[in-house]
Design an enzyme around this catalytic site. Sequence first.
Site, PDB file in Angstrom:
ATOM      1  N   SER A 148      -0.786  -0.990  -2.868  1.00 17.34           N
ATOM      2  CA  SER A 148      -0.403   0.390  -3.184  1.00 17.34           C
ATOM      3  C   SER A 148       0.136   0.401  -4.602  1.00 17.34           C
ATOM      4  CB  SER A 148       0.696   0.860  -2.231  1.00 17.34           C
ATOM      5  OG  SER A 148       1.321   2.031  -2.733  1.00 17.34           O
ATOM      6  N   TYR A 161       8.832  -1.177   1.827  1.00 14.22           N
ATOM      7  CA  TYR A 161       7.373  -0.978   1.772  1.00 14.22           C
ATOM      8  C   TYR A 161       6.834  -1.493   0.437  1.00 14.22           C
ATOM      9  CZ  TYR A 161       2.954   1.675   1.508  1.00 14.22           C
ATOM     10  OH  TYR A 161       1.637   2.045   1.362  1.00 14.22           O
TER      11      TYR A 161
HETATM   12  P1  NDP Z   1      -3.236   5.488   8.409  1.00 18.16           P
HETATM   13  O1  NDP Z   1      -1.932   5.627   9.096  1.00 18.16           O
HETATM   14  O2  NDP Z   1      -4.111   6.676   8.219  1.00 18.16           O
HETATM   15  O3  NDP Z   1      -4.099   4.358   9.143  1.00 18.16           O
HETATM   16  C1  NDP Z   1      -3.554   3.113   9.378  1.00 18.16           C
HETATM   17  C2  NDP Z   1      -4.504   2.309  10.236  1.00 18.16           C
HETATM   18  O4  NDP Z   1      -3.931   1.017  10.484  1.00 18.16           O
HETATM   19  C3  NDP Z   1      -4.715   2.932  11.612  1.00 18.16           C
HETATM   20  O5  NDP Z   1      -5.995   2.585  12.075  1.00 18.16           O
HETATM   21  C4  NDP Z   1      -3.625   2.265  12.437  1.00 18.16           C
HETATM   22  O6  NDP Z   1      -3.914   2.317  13.822  1.00 18.16           O
HETATM   23  C5  NDP Z   1      -3.687   0.856  11.882  1.00 18.16           C
HETATM   24  N1  NDP Z   1      -2.459   0.097  12.054  1.00 18.16           N
HETATM   25  C6  NDP Z   1      -1.212   0.439  11.672  1.00 18.16           C
HETATM   26  N2  NDP Z   1      -0.334  -0.514  12.034  1.00 18.16           N
HETATM   27  C7  NDP Z   1      -1.046  -1.486  12.654  1.00 18.16           C
HETATM   28  C8  NDP Z   1      -0.717  -2.704  13.262  1.00 18.16           C
HETATM   29  N3  NDP Z   1       0.547  -3.135  13.324  1.00 18.16           N
HETATM   30  N4  NDP Z   1      -1.704  -3.451  13.806  1.00 18.16           N
HETATM   31  C9  NDP Z   1      -2.976  -3.024  13.775  1.00 18.16           C
HETATM   32  N5  NDP Z   1      -3.360  -1.867  13.213  1.00 18.16           N
HETATM   33  C10 NDP Z   1      -2.397  -1.114  12.663  1.00 18.16           C
HETATM   34  O7  NDP Z   1      -2.889   4.799   7.014  1.00 18.16           O
HETATM   35  P2  NDP Z   1      -3.664   4.770   5.618  1.00 18.16           P
HETATM   36  O8  NDP Z   1      -5.114   4.752   5.834  1.00 18.16           O
HETATM   37  O9  NDP Z   1      -3.075   5.770   4.728  1.00 18.16           O
HETATM   38  O10 NDP Z   1      -3.180   3.338   5.077  1.00 18.16           O
HETATM   39  C11 NDP Z   1      -4.000   2.185   5.074  1.00 18.16           C
HETATM   40  C12 NDP Z   1      -3.437   1.205   4.053  1.00 18.16           C
HETATM   41  O11 NDP Z   1      -3.441   1.818   2.773  1.00 18.16           O
HETATM   42  C13 NDP Z   1      -1.994   0.790   4.337  1.00 18.16           C
HETATM   43  O12 NDP Z   1      -1.837  -0.570   4.058  1.00 18.16           O
HETATM   44  C14 NDP Z   1      -1.202   1.636   3.340  1.00 18.16           C
HETATM   45  O13 NDP Z   1      -0.005   1.017   2.991  1.00 18.16           O
HETATM   46  C15 NDP Z   1      -2.173   1.702   2.180  1.00 18.16           C
HETATM   47  N6  NDP Z   1      -1.919   2.804   1.266  1.00 18.16           N
HETATM   48  C16 NDP Z   1      -2.021   4.108   1.668  1.00 18.16           C
HETATM   49  C17 NDP Z   1      -1.770   5.135   0.763  1.00 18.16           C
HETATM   50  C18 NDP Z   1      -1.885   6.581   1.137  1.00 18.16           C
HETATM   51  O14 NDP Z   1      -1.475   7.436   0.335  1.00 18.16           O
HETATM   52  N7  NDP Z   1      -2.411   6.923   2.275  1.00 18.16           N
HETATM   53  C19 NDP Z   1      -1.373   4.862  -0.601  1.00 18.16           C
HETATM   54  C20 NDP Z   1      -1.320   3.476  -0.923  1.00 18.16           C
HETATM   55  C21 NDP Z   1      -1.573   2.501  -0.007  1.00 18.16           C
HETATM   56  P3  NDP Z   1      -2.742   2.275  14.949  1.00 18.16           P
HETATM   57  O15 NDP Z   1      -1.558   2.980  14.390  1.00 18.16           O
HETATM   58  O16 NDP Z   1      -3.331   2.922  16.129  1.00 18.16           O
HETATM   59  O17 NDP Z   1      -2.473   0.809  15.174  1.00 18.16           O
END
Ligand code: NDP
Length: 257
Positions: A148, A161
Amino acid sequence: EGRWSLAGSTALVTGGSKGIGHAIVEELAMLGARVHTCSRNAAELEECRRRWEDKNLRVTVSVCDVSVRAEREKLMDTLRQTLGGKLDILVNNAGQSMVKAATECTGEDYALVMATNIESCFHLAQLAHPLLLRSAGGGASSVVHISSIAGFVGFPGLAVYSMTKGAMNQLTRSLAAEWAGDGIRVNCVAPGGINTDIAKDMITRDPEIVKSQATQLPMQRLGETEEVASVVAFLCMPAASYITGQVICVDGGRTIA
Ligand code: NDP
């Protein structure tokens, strides 16, 4: 031709049921990869799997909480069976956001975010190494971390984070150096604000963040998940064969403003 394709390759993308991970799964699969993905919610995963099947995309799914060591080991066992012991691409995407003043963070908060965002990446890369090594013969094997811009810039309320994201950026450089000789490239994509649940959650918790951030965002909009997925796909292709150890911001210019 093959330089701009992922045909014949296999991939693991963590957290593919929603958001950025979901878009990465689709992008890799559309470019010809066979993809396995995981999340914590079985029903959502199955729903995704069905939609992918309807679109003729080759995606398998299994439940895994990446914050739990034993579940990461189980995921790799599943992978060895479903992908036939061959892994060309590992995308560490699953992540947990936490908006909280540093003074309010408990030991549990700290441990959860660390385990989910950084320990999982290190351990999954370790576990995947033998499989990536077997694929590296063709020079096509690669790891991509999703960090990020919070790993570069200081944002109030995001200390823990952001620490994990800074650590992912460094893990990228360290593994790239260590594994270059193994034919495994390791890169990182650092998104800015992307239109997903994580961003919506941050905006509802702190509406002021939107106003203060907009003035520092040249492109004046959130990014879309596809705009991150395309960069991830490129990094995995033979076309990117001389790129390793890099952290590429996909942020509408936020970090240069
Ligand atoms: P979302 O919340 O939309 O999606 C996250 C995904 O990861 C879901 O499929 C969720 O499914 C899964 N997930 C979360 N925790 C776990 C876990 N412990 N084990 C397995 N699966 C998990 O998030 P984003 O798509 O926004 O984020 C994806 C990545 O991008 C992250 O690493 C985030 O830090 C990074 N990011 C996002 C930004 C943004 O603005 N959106 C900006 C910068 C970085 P479930 O909860 O059902 O397990």
